[in-house]
Design an enzyme around this catalytic site. Structure first.
Site, mmCIF file in Angstrom:
data_model
loop_
_atom_site.group_PDB
_atom_site.id
_atom_site.type_symbol
_atom_site.label_atom_id
_atom_site.label_comp_id
_atom_site.label_asym_id
_atom_site.label_seq_id
_atom_site.Cartn_x
_atom_site.Cartn_y
_atom_site.Cartn_z
ATOM 1 N N ASN A 1 0.836 -1.189 0.000
ATOM 2 C CA ASN A 1 0.000 0.000 0.000
ATOM 3 C C ASN A 1 0.877 1.247 0.000
ATOM 4 O O ASN A 1 1.666 1.422 -0.931
ATOM 5 C CB ASN A 1 -1.097 -0.030 1.068
ATOM 6 C CG ASN A 1 -0.652 -0.189 2.499
ATOM 7 O OD1 ASN A 1 -0.265 -1.276 2.920
ATOM 8 N ND2 ASN A 1 -0.746 0.870 3.277
ATOM 9 N N ASP A 2 0.792 2.128 0.963
ATOM 10 C CA ASP A 2 1.366 3.471 0.860
ATOM 11 C C ASP A 2 2.823 3.500 0.394
ATOM 12 O O ASP A 2 3.653 2.719 0.875
ATOM 13 C CB ASP A 2 1.346 4.174 2.225
ATOM 14 C CG ASP A 2 -0.023 4.246 2.848
ATOM 15 O OD1 ASP A 2 -1.003 3.862 2.196
ATOM 16 O OD2 ASP A 2 -0.107 4.684 4.010
ATOM 17 N N TRP B 1 -3.774 -7.156 3.515
ATOM 18 C CA TRP B 1 -3.045 -6.350 4.499
ATOM 19 C C TRP B 1 -2.719 -7.187 5.733
ATOM 20 O O TRP B 1 -3.537 -7.966 6.213
ATOM 21 C CB TRP B 1 -3.906 -5.152 4.881
ATOM 22 C CG TRP B 1 -3.244 -4.122 5.740
ATOM 23 C CD1 TRP B 1 -2.553 -3.029 5.315
ATOM 24 C CD2 TRP B 1 -3.234 -4.079 7.174
ATOM 25 N NE1 TRP B 1 -2.103 -2.308 6.400
ATOM 26 C CE2 TRP B 1 -2.509 -2.934 7.550
ATOM 27 C CE3 TRP B 1 -3.749 -4.901 8.175
ATOM 28 C CZ2 TRP B 1 -2.296 -2.570 8.879
ATOM 29 C CZ3 TRP B 1 -3.534 -4.555 9.511
ATOM 30 C CH2 TRP B 1 -2.818 -3.411 9.840
ATOM 31 N N PHE C 1 4.595 1.000 10.289
ATOM 32 C CA PHE C 1 3.676 1.782 9.472
ATOM 33 C C PHE C 1 4.421 2.833 8.651
ATOM 34 O O PHE C 1 5.644 2.937 8.680
ATOM 35 C CB PHE C 1 2.630 2.452 10.358
ATOM 36 C CG PHE C 1 1.410 1.618 10.638
ATOM 37 C CD1 PHE C 1 1.344 0.273 10.287
ATOM 38 C CD2 PHE C 1 0.307 2.174 11.267
ATOM 39 C CE1 PHE C 1 0.220 -0.489 10.550
ATOM 40 C CE2 PHE C 1 -0.827 1.424 11.532
ATOM 41 C CZ PHE C 1 -0.875 0.091 11.184
ATOM 42 N N ASP D 1 2.321 8.253 10.467
ATOM 43 C CA ASP D 1 2.765 8.688 9.139
ATOM 44 C C ASP D 1 3.627 9.955 9.183
ATOM 45 O O ASP D 1 3.294 10.978 8.585
ATOM 46 C CB ASP D 1 1.567 8.925 8.210
ATOM 47 C CG ASP D 1 0.570 7.788 8.219
ATOM 48 O OD1 ASP D 1 0.991 6.645 8.481
ATOM 49 O OD2 ASP D 1 -0.618 8.037 7.973
ATOM 50 N N GLU E 1 -4.579 11.173 7.227
ATOM 51 C CA GLU E 1 -3.508 10.198 7.051
ATOM 52 C C GLU E 1 -2.461 10.724 6.082
ATOM 53 O O GLU E 1 -2.744 11.508 5.175
ATOM 54 C CB GLU E 1 -4.074 8.879 6.523
ATOM 55 C CG GLU E 1 -4.902 8.123 7.548
ATOM 56 C CD GLU E 1 -4.973 6.648 7.229
ATOM 57 O OE1 GLU E 1 -4.627 5.843 8.116
ATOM 58 O OE2 GLU E 1 -5.391 6.283 6.108
#
Length: 502
Positions: A48-49, A73, A111, A174, A227
């Site tokens: 993902n990110d 995930w 994360f 983040d 986010e």
């Protein structure tokens, strides 16, 4: 607080275990015909990110959220790749894996975060997520460093920020870091009382951080959690980007304004959407060696979207997720932002088709059949002066019989652009739309990139972008230009088949 220790292994052991998992399946995954041809993907399983985008010692580095044990995930790792041109990527060993009390929780891990060059040392800052004994989730900010740009060691003093300030909450993640003057600054996404916030910190050395207050927060209309915030100077002003939770299909927002480093406050006066599609999330920016501000995002979004079913049918093929093509960010004369594909994408161009001054009438086929491909770039301009059509646009990734097709439709009376994927593949659904900012007589230009399962559309002089995933059959490659209700002149159209970057 008491941190968990059960099941801990060394960071090196965790990395080797993850690499072994990927090695067992990546050859099988590479043979999947639905794999993207020039949008970045992990060798296998879930991503993902984008994280840690940086131009470091003459090369581009891309880190990314990665679960190396399955195509859904899970406990987050940091995948890693590098490139000399933003297009051709070399996969590197996984950079971070859950291994310590502050990042070990199996539904958390390492994360999202960022990368900076600290006097030649490639330094990662990321959110560690843990579950302590009373069931409470704690998110902290952590640091890791590398002397060779490949192997990373976690800081012994982690976490460098052990928890949220009073202005925040347990949603505290983040970090994005930059240097201004002699100090490092960090913005962290958070929330409180269902209000999204960007929290500011400062440090002389990336290890000892002082809370600086709320950089900016929602006015009640911009979501309950911010986010992946990103903050950077641009054209004499500053830009705050973030992905808001709780705003429906508005997945990426930017604010343009002015920063006061004395007060730690960002005052904005212009707001816009980075992308109007359904799948463009968590964009991160960096400044490259050419002085460009470049962004890359995850080509998906989370499950608060009303059309959510799953993250895509590729899950059964042992992979899920990809990154957008890189885009530049520029400040327009009216204070809005422009997003254009990086010029390096031109290296992919192969066979070329060009038509000029072509009349498009209802039911007419004007594009040669040999232009069809699942991997193309299109630049087209419609002359709207004298146009009698009510709607114009493109049929993309169509099957021979038309039962599969994706429609890009511009409605002239309302200036609405629609991306209709209800017949794209039997899986996708929804019709994202946007009102273009243009006059009726002005020519209409499109710049479109198609890969096997994504379409990126640029228009409005690159101020409007729409990105959506589709999953048609490999043989559904036909395309056409159309009009309804009358005629339009296609001033020009250039179509390039694009080669694979892998």
């Amino acid at each position: 607080m008491k941190l968990p220790t059960k099941g801990m292994i060394s960071h090196r052991e965790a990395l080797l275990k993850a690499e072994h998992s990927i090695a067992k399946i990546k050859e099988t995954v590479s043979k999947d015909l639905s794999r993207q041809k020039y949008h970045f993907m992990a060798p296998a399983y879930w991503i993902n990110d984008p994280n840690g985008l940086i131009f470091y010692k003459g090369e581009y580095h891309l880190f990314y959220q990665h679960y190396p044990y399955g195509s859904r995930w899970g406990a987050m790792h940091w995948g890693h790749a590098k490139s000399k041109d933003l297009i051709h990527w070399e996969h590197l060993p996984i950079a971070l894996a859950p291994s310590e009390p502050y990042d070990l929780h199996d539904r958390g891990g390492c994360f999202s975060g960022c990368a900076v060059d600290d006097n030649g040392v490639l330094t990662l800052l990321y959110t560690g997520t843990i579950l302590i004994e009373d069931g409470q989730v704690i998110q902290t900010q952590c640091l890791a460093t590398s002397e060779d740009g490949i192997t990373f060691e976690k800081f012994e003093g982690n976490p460098v920020i052990p928890g949220p300030p009073e202005d925040g909450s347990v949603d505290f993640r983040d970090p994005k870091v930059w240097k201004h003057g002699e100090l490092w600054y960090m913005v962290v996404g958070s929330r409180k009382d269902n209000t999204g916030k960007a929290l500011l910190y400062k440090s002389p050395d990336l290890r000892a951080w002082e809370y600086g207050g709320v950089l900016a927060e929602s006015d009640g209309t911009m979501g309950y959690m911010w986010e992946c915030p990103d903050f950077f100077p641009l054209g004499g002003r500053h830009v705050l980007m973030f992905s808001p939770m709780g705003m429906g299909n508005r997945t990426t927002i930017y604010l343009v304004g002015d920063m006061d480093y004395e007060t730690g406050k960002f005052t904005w006066d212009t707001m816009g959407d980075i992308d109007h599609g359904y799948e463009y999330y968590a964009p991160q920016s960096f400044l490259d060696g050419k002085g460009r501000r470049v962004i890359i995002a995850w080509l998906n979004a989370w499950d608060w979207m009303p059309w959510f079913k799953d993250f895509g049918p590729t899950e059964k093929n042992h992979w899920c997720g990809a990154m957008s093509a890189p885009r530049t960010v520029e400040l327009d004369t009216d204070g809005r932002l422009r997003f254009a594909p990086v010029e390096e994408l031109k290296v992919l161009r192969r066979e070329h088709v060009r038509l000029e001054n072509t009349i498009i009438s209802p039911g007419a086929d004007v594009l040669p059949k040999y232009a069809a491909s699942d991997c193309v770039e299109i630049i087209a301009e419609f002359q709207l002066a004298g146009c009698t059509a009510e709607e114009i646009g493109f049929v993309l990734r169509s099957s021979t019989d038309g039962t599969q097709r994706t429609m890009l439709v511009y409605h002239l009376p309302t200036n609405e652009l629609r991306f209709d994927r209800n017949q794209s593949d039997g899986w996708s659904e929804g019709v994202p739309s946007v009102i273009l900012e243009r006059s009726g007589e002005e020519s209409l230009k499109f710049h479109i990139f198609i890969d096997t399962c994504v379409v990126e559309v640029y228009t409005d002089h690159y101020r409007t972008v729409m990105t959506n995933n589709i999953y048609p059959d490999p043989g559904s490659i036909h395309m056409e230009v159309f009009s309804t209700g009358g005629q339009v002149t296609l001033s020009s159209i250039d179509i390039w088949k694009l080669c694979s970057a892998w």
